[in-house]
Design an enzyme around this catalytic site. Structure first.
Site, PDB file in Angstrom:
ATOM      1  N   ALA A  95       0.816  -1.214   0.000  1.00  0.00           N
ATOM      2  CA  ALA A  95       0.000   0.000   0.000  1.00  0.00           C
ATOM      3  C   ALA A  95       0.853   1.270   0.000  1.00  0.00           C
ATOM      4  CB  ALA A  95      -0.957   0.009   1.181  1.00  0.00           C
ATOM      5  N   THR A  96       2.031   1.218   0.618  1.00  0.00           N
ATOM      6  CA  THR A  96       2.889   2.412   0.613  1.00  0.00           C
ATOM      7  C   THR A  96       3.254   2.783  -0.824  1.00  0.00           C
ATOM      8  OG1 THR A  96       3.773   2.136   2.829  1.00  0.00           O
ATOM      9  CG2 THR A  96       5.173   3.302   1.263  1.00  0.00           C
ATOM     10  N   GLN A 203      -6.672  -0.741   5.063  1.00  0.00           N
ATOM     11  CA  GLN A 203      -7.331  -1.293   6.258  1.00  0.00           C
ATOM     12  C   GLN A 203      -8.807  -1.590   6.003  1.00  0.00           C
ATOM     13  OE1 GLN A 203      -5.749  -1.996   9.033  1.00  0.00           O
ATOM     14  NE2 GLN A 203      -3.861  -0.800   8.964  1.00  0.00           N
ATOM     15  N   THR A 263       9.486  -7.557 -12.652  1.00  0.00           N
ATOM     16  CA  THR A 263       8.892  -8.896 -12.728  1.00  0.00           C
ATOM     17  C   THR A 263       7.950  -9.124 -11.561  1.00  0.00           C
ATOM     18  OG1 THR A 263      10.819  -9.776 -13.855  1.00  0.00           O
ATOM     19  CG2 THR A 263       9.439 -11.370 -12.689  1.00  0.00           C
ATOM     20  N   CYS A 349       7.712   7.371  21.514  1.00  0.00           N
ATOM     21  CA  CYS A 349       8.830   6.445  21.694  1.00  0.00           C
ATOM     22  C   CYS A 349       8.522   5.000  21.329  1.00  0.00           C
ATOM     23  CB  CYS A 349       9.357   6.443  23.132  1.00  0.00           C
ATOM     24  SG  CYS A 349       9.530   8.058  23.830  1.00  0.00           S
TER      25      CYS A 349
END
Lengths: 427, 130
Positions: A95-96, A203, A263, A349
């Site tokens: 998806a990125t 999602q 490919t 963090c």
């Protein structure tokens, strides 16, 4: 004959708690991060690693044809679950990449005509980063805000549209809070204004019904590993009628209609296709099962803990997601306390960035409450037994950490925490 | 990446959790950090007539490293004079718990908490040693 290591679905359900109610390893409750491959998916993939290893682009021999047939079958399955044609499915690495390709690709292709893009501040990082990249290249981007429940305001969207707007990119389902944006309404607005509608549906596909025609979607990003398929593959739905053009990001042998060279990974394509078919087949029953588990979890926590807040709309939400703030307890400390479950937190963090969740902040959640949030994702292999264990585990950890929390102590003493002048610490 | 053993031990079995009455003369209270930053530490010391810290207590809102850092310093300050306690440095705390770079601020906060508790004690007892 290759034998599966994982075995059947029944075995998948007992990976964490065995028949003697003993915890073998942490319970996986991070299904928005990734999902395990369904054993059935792995099974159909396996021959394509070994005996059916051909390059689907080899046009002149048996091995190529065999691979091509598998890839095209998979493409058909993916197209089917979103009411598209297989010719409109472009395989990508995930998806990125699809989001990068859709946003940058459309903007750059049409840049001589229009230069404005609209998106939302709660989008996935890769959408926001793609938009930032456009801004650095001279495009103008409007970032819409969201309401307290995480949904966009359609009036605000309409007002943001200009005669320069080429693309509106709004995610279908948010990865942190699971809320579902009003896709049909957004699609209609886009169509009325002649603007392309892209949605990041990583999602959403396989979890809620998606129909690219009914929703007037022109481009859509899909991911395999969020729906029990393999990691490393996704797709971009690219409408053909009326046609949407793109500038490719990757140059090469012009595979995938010249939009995405390289490919194809046949086993991954096959697994992705199988995952799509399985998810649509299971959707009606699975959605209901997840909703029942989700409600059981939320009620179990609410019944036994006070000062617990749900982030994001409960109704307009996929059934497999909860995002909860546990006041007076820091999320990362809490994650360490609930070490027998695997969840994620909106606190700082926990991820590569040190900033607390920008999504929760966008909803107007107080920064201190953002620090107390947990995202709990339940999915196909989550059992009732695991949910019940999770309730006990979370309640115990929150109570223990509240005993340790100076903020909880102040609260019990009736001190208003907002009245205290905390020294702001800069390191 | 998993957590250091000593850190986990302090997180799971925190030493000296609790509170003294902060109005008491021998007690110094340090409250550092902010909820908006995700860390708040309350460290209290109880100083006897000979100027020795005979007891310490803490409460912390924060991540595992913050909880462990504050738990550790309650052990370290006990039996020390105010001067000795004031010399505890954040890098000693970070080293003992093997804090990764992103968690160094937790040890800084713990050092600040000691200093704040000592300052509060001195203020209450009208020390003039500066």
């Amino acid at each position: 004959m290759i034998k599966l290591l994982l075995g059947d679905e029944a075995k998948m359900n007992k990976l964490t708690i065995n028949d003697n109610n003993k915890l073998i390893k942490p319970i996986y409750l991070d299904y928005q991060a990734t999902t395990p491959c369904d054993p059935q998916v792995v099974e159909v993939m396996l021959p394509y690693f070994t005996e059916r290893f051909g390059n689907s682009h080899s046009r002149n021999h048996y091995y190529g044809w065999e691979a091509e047939e598998a890839v095209e079958g998979a493409r058909e399955k993916i197209a089917n679950i979103i009411n598209a044609s297989s010719k409109e499915i472009i395989f990508t690495s995930g998806a990125t990449e699809s989001n990068n390709l859709a946003i940058k690709g459309v903007a750059h292709f049409y840049r001589e005509k229009k230069n404005h893009v609209i998106t939302v501040i709660t989008e996935h990082k890769c959408v926001l980063a793609s938009c930032r990249s456009l801004e650095q290249n001279g495009f103008r981007v409007t970032y819409l805000s969201v309401k307290k429940n995480g949904l966009i305001n359609l009036e605000e969207l309409k007002e943001a549209i200009t005669d320069q707007t080429i693309l509106i990119s709004i995610m279908a389902v948010n990865n942190e809070i699971g809320v579902i944006q009003p896709l049909t309404e957004i699609g209609l607005i886009c169509r009325e204004h002649g603007i392309f509608f892209h949605t990041d549906a990583a999602q959403a596909v396989g979890k809620i019904p998606i129909d690219v025609d009914v929703m007037n979607i022109d481009l859509m990003s899909i991911s395999a590993h969020k729906i029990y398929g393999p990691k490393g593959i996704g797709a971009l739905y690219l409408r053909r009628k009326p046609r949407v053009y793109l500038q490719a990001l990757i140059d090469g042998g012009r595979q995938e209609r010249g939009v995405r060279s390289g490919t194809l990974a046949t086993p991954l394509c096959v697994g992705f296709g199988e995952a799509c078919s399985l998810s649509i087949e299971k959707m009606p029953i699975e959605s209901e099962r997840l909703r029942i588990l989700r409600d059981r979890l939320l009620k179990g926590i609410n019944d036994r803990l006070s000062y617990v807040y749900l982030n994001g709309d409960l109704e307009k939400r996929i059934p497999g997601n909860l995002n909860i703030s546990f006041a007076f307890v820091e999320g990362e400390g809490l994650m360490m306390g609930v070490k027998n479950i695997a969840v994620s937190s909106g606190s700082a963090c926990t991820s590569a960035s040190l900033e607390p969740s920008y999504v929760l902040k966008a909803l107007g959640v107080d920064v201190e409450m953002v620090h107390t949030s947990l995202r709990i994702g339940i999915g196909r292999f989550t059992t009732k037994k695991e949910i019940d264990y999770t309730i006990d585990h979370i309640v115990e950890a929150v109570n223990r950490l509240r005993e340790l929390s100076p903020l909880w102590e102040m609260h019990l003493e009736g001190i208003d925490i907002n009245s205290i002048d905390f020294t702001h610490h800069n390191d | 990446m998993s957590y250091n053993e000593k850190l986990v031990d302090h997180y799971e079995h925190p030493r000296n959790v609790g509170s003294f009455n902060k109005e008491e003369n021998g007690v110094g209270t340090g409250l550092v950090g902010a909820p908006a930053c995700g860390d708040v530490m309350k460290l209290q010391i109880k100083v006897n007539a000979s100027g020795i810290i005979e007891d310490a207590k803490f409460k912390t809102f924060g991540c595992g490293s913050a909880i462990a850092s504050s738990s550790l310093v309650t052990e370290w300050v006990k039996g020390k004079t105010l001067e000795e306690a004031a010399k505890i440095k954040n890098n000693e705390i970070a080293q003992q718990l093997a804090l990764p770079p992103v968690k160094i601020h937790c040890s800084v906060l713990a050092e600040d908490a000691i200093k704040a508790a000592i300052a509060d004690y001195k203020k209450k007892n009208k020390f003039n040693d500066e």
